[in-house]
Design an enzyme around this catalytic site. Structure first.
Site, PDB file in Angstrom:
ATOM      1  CB  THR A 219      -0.952   0.030   1.223  1.00 13.74           C
ATOM      2  OG1 THR A 219      -1.929  -0.992   1.074  1.00 13.74           O
ATOM      3  CG2 THR A 219      -1.672   1.347   1.372  1.00 13.74           C
ATOM      4  NE  ARG A 247      -8.716  -7.950   1.316  1.00 16.22           N
ATOM      5  CZ  ARG A 247      -7.691  -7.122   1.484  1.00 16.22           C
ATOM      6  NH1 ARG A 247      -7.310  -6.354   0.497  1.00 16.22           N
ATOM      7  NH2 ARG A 247      -7.046  -7.069   2.636  1.00 16.22           N
ATOM      8  CB  VAL A 248     -13.616  -4.094   0.573  1.00 17.65           C
ATOM      9  CG1 VAL A 248     -13.242  -2.657   0.958  1.00 17.65           C
ATOM     10  CG2 VAL A 248     -14.532  -4.097  -0.648  1.00 17.65           C
ATOM     11  N   GLY A 249     -10.349  -4.208   1.428  1.00 17.61           N
ATOM     12  CA  GLY A 249      -9.417  -4.126   2.539  1.00 17.61           C
ATOM     13  C   GLY A 249      -9.658  -2.905   3.413  1.00 17.61           C
ATOM     14  CG  ASP A 250      -6.286  -1.362   5.604  1.00 16.76           C
ATOM     15  OD1 ASP A 250      -5.645  -0.345   5.926  1.00 16.76           O
ATOM     16  OD2 ASP A 250      -5.839  -2.200   4.794  1.00 16.76           O
ATOM     17  CB  THR A 269       1.091   0.151   4.847  1.00 22.43           C
ATOM     18  OG1 THR A 269       1.499  -0.889   3.946  1.00 22.43           O
ATOM     19  CG2 THR A 269       2.234   0.468   5.789  1.00 22.43           C
ATOM     20  N   GLY A 270      -0.418  -2.711   5.577  1.00 22.07           N
ATOM     21  CA  GLY A 270      -0.218  -4.026   6.174  1.00 22.07           C
ATOM     22  C   GLY A 270      -1.361  -4.973   5.873  1.00 22.07           C
ATOM     23  CD1 TRP A 271      -4.388  -9.315   6.696  1.00 20.25           C
ATOM     24  CD2 TRP A 271      -3.053 -10.484   8.052  1.00 20.25           C
ATOM     25  NE1 TRP A 271      -4.913 -10.581   6.788  1.00 20.25           N
ATOM     26  CE2 TRP A 271      -4.122 -11.319   7.614  1.00 20.25           C
ATOM     27  CE3 TRP A 271      -2.089 -10.999   8.924  1.00 20.25           C
ATOM     28  CZ2 TRP A 271      -4.226 -12.642   8.034  1.00 20.25           C
ATOM     29  CZ3 TRP A 271      -2.205 -12.310   9.325  1.00 20.25           C
ATOM     30  CH2 TRP A 271      -3.254 -13.131   8.880  1.00 20.25           C
ATOM     31  N   GLY A 272      -4.760  -5.970   5.811  1.00 21.24           N
ATOM     32  CA  GLY A 272      -5.967  -5.172   5.881  1.00 21.24           C
ATOM     33  C   GLY A 272      -7.002  -5.663   6.869  1.00 21.24           C
TER      34      GLY A 272
END
Length: 348
Positions: A219, A247-250, A269-272
C-alpha cells in the site's frame, strides 16, 4: 462536626480528580506543542524486506521515496495545502511501478486489477473513498472528487466507475497496470492454491517481487499538516495478490486504514483484515484525545499493544506537526520532512 468531615472528604475527592487530570495533561504535554509551518510523512508499504539485495536496488527505492517527498515538500514550502500535497505525493507513488498502487497494483484471483483509495480532512472529517475500480489511473484523485463533490463518502466497483464519468479523469485499460513481477507473483499464488486447495495460499498484500518476500504487505500513503493547520490523510492500494470475490481491505474504510480528526491524520499499511479489526486509525485518534497521549504514545499503543507483530506499519502527523512513522514488521518504505529541516527516508 459531621458537616465539616463531609466537606473535607469532598475536597479530597476534588483534589484527587484534579491531580489525575493534570497528570494526564502533563503527559500529553511532553510532546512539542510548538506549531511547525508544515510537516509531511509518506509510506510505500511494510513487510518482510530482504537486506540481501544489491545496493543499486536499495538506492533506487530510496531515490523514489526521496522524489515523492520532494513532490509534497514543494507544495507545502510554497504555502500550498496539505490536501494538494497528499494527493500529489500519492499520484507519484501510484504512477511508480515499484509500489502496490496504480501502475504497480497486484493481480486479483481472476487475473485483473481492482484498486482502492481514500482521502480525509482532519478539521471537518470530510472524506471520500473508492473501492474496486478498474480503469482509474490515479484512484486517490477520484477519492478526492468524491469528498469534494458528492453527498456520499464511498463508491464501489461499477458505481465508482460511473461516478468518475462525470469528471475529466485519466482512464486506462487493465493492461496499463501490468508489471512482470506482479504477474509472476500471481501465477505462483495460483499454483500454490491448486496444490494446497486452501485459501491460505492467498498472498497477503503484495509489494514489489524484486525486493520483498511477496507473501507480505503493501500500500502507499501520505499524511500532512499545512500552514493553516489543516491535517490530511490519504492512502491508495492494489490490495492483496489473488484476492477474491470483491474483497475490500482497510484502505477505503474510514477509521481503519485511513483516518483524520482534530488530533491526528493516520495512514496504515499491512494486513488489511487485522487493521480493520482494530479500527486502527480511529483507535490512534481516540487514544490521543481521551488518554490523553502524544502521537508517539498512541502509535506505539496500536502497533505494540493492539496489533500483533508482523501485521502493520503506520504513519501519522498531529496538528502541531509532530510525526510518527513506525511498524511492527521487519521494515517499511517511509520518509518524513518538515518546515524545520528535519528530513529522512528509510526502509529498515
Amino acid at each position: 462536626m459531621m458537616f465539616a468531615k463531609q466537606l473535607v472528604g469532598l475536597l479530597v475527592i476534588v483534589m484527587a480528580i484534579g491531580c489525575t487530570k493534570m497528570e494526564g495533561q502533563n503527559k500529553a504535554a511532553n510532546q512539542d506543542t510548538t506549531k511547525k509551518d508544515w510537516a509531511l510523512v509518506i509510506h510505500g508499504g511494510a513487510g518482510t524486506i530482504s537486506k540481501e539485495k544489491p545496493d543499486s536496488v536499495v538506492k533506487a527505492y530510496k531515490s523514489d521515496l526521496d522524489e515523492a517527498l520532494s513532490v509534497g515538500e514543494k507544495i507545502l514550502k510554497e504555502g500550498g495545502s496539505a490536501l494538494d500535497a497528499v494527493e500529489s505525493v500519492i499520484n507519484y507513488l501510484e504512477n511508480n511501478p515499484k509500489f502496490n498502487a496504480g501502475k504497480g497494483a497486484v493481480f486479483t484471483h481472476d487475473g485483473g486489477h481492482e484498486l482502492d483509495a481514500a482521502i480525509m480532512l482532519g478539521n471537518n472529517r470530510k472524506a471520500g473513498t473508492i473501492t474496486g475500480v478498474k480503469t482509474i489511473k490515479n484512484p486517490i484523485s477520484l477519492a478526492r472528487l468524491v469528498m469534494e463533490n458528492s453527498k456520499h463518502i464511498m463508491f464501489a466497483g461499477e458505481g465508482a466507475e460511473e461516478y468518475a464519468n462525470q469528471f475529466d479523469l485519466e482512464r486506462v485499460n487493465q493492461e496499463y497496470f501490468y508489471t512482470e513481477s506482479r504477474h509472476k507473483a500471481w501465477k505462483r499464488a495460483i499454483e500454490e492454491e491448486k496444490q494446497d486447495g486452501a485459501q491460505s495460499s492467498v498472498i497477503e498484500p503484495g509489494i514489489p517481487g524484486d525486493f520483498f518476500d511477496e507473501k507480505k504487505l503493501g500500500t502507499v500513503g501520505a499524511v500532512a499538516v499545512d500552514k493553516d493547520g489543516q491535517i490530511v490523510a490519504g492512502t491508495s492500494t492494489g490490495g492483496m495478490t489473488n484476492k477474491k470475490f470483491g474483497r475490500v481491505g482497510d484502505v477505503p474504510i474510514v477509521g481503519a486504514g485511513t483516518y483524520a480528526s482534530n488530533e491526528v491524520a493516520v495512514s496504515m499499511t499491512g494486513w488489511g483484515e487485522k487493521i480493520m479489526q482494530a479500527v486502527s486509525g480511529h483507535t490512534v485518534s481516540a487514544y490521543m484525545k481521551h488518554k490523553p497521549a502524544t502521537v508517539q504514545e498512541a502509535g506505539n499503543y496500536l502497533l505494540q499493544d493492539v496489533l500483533n507483530e508482523g501485521e502493520a506499519g503506520m504513519i501519522a502527523v498531529d496538528k502541531n506537526g509532530n510525526t510518527y512513522l513506525n511498524m511492527n514488521t521487519q521494515g517499511m518504505f517511509r520518509g518524513t520532512s518538515d518546515s524545520e529541516g528535519n528530513r529522512k527516508v528509510a526502509i529498515w
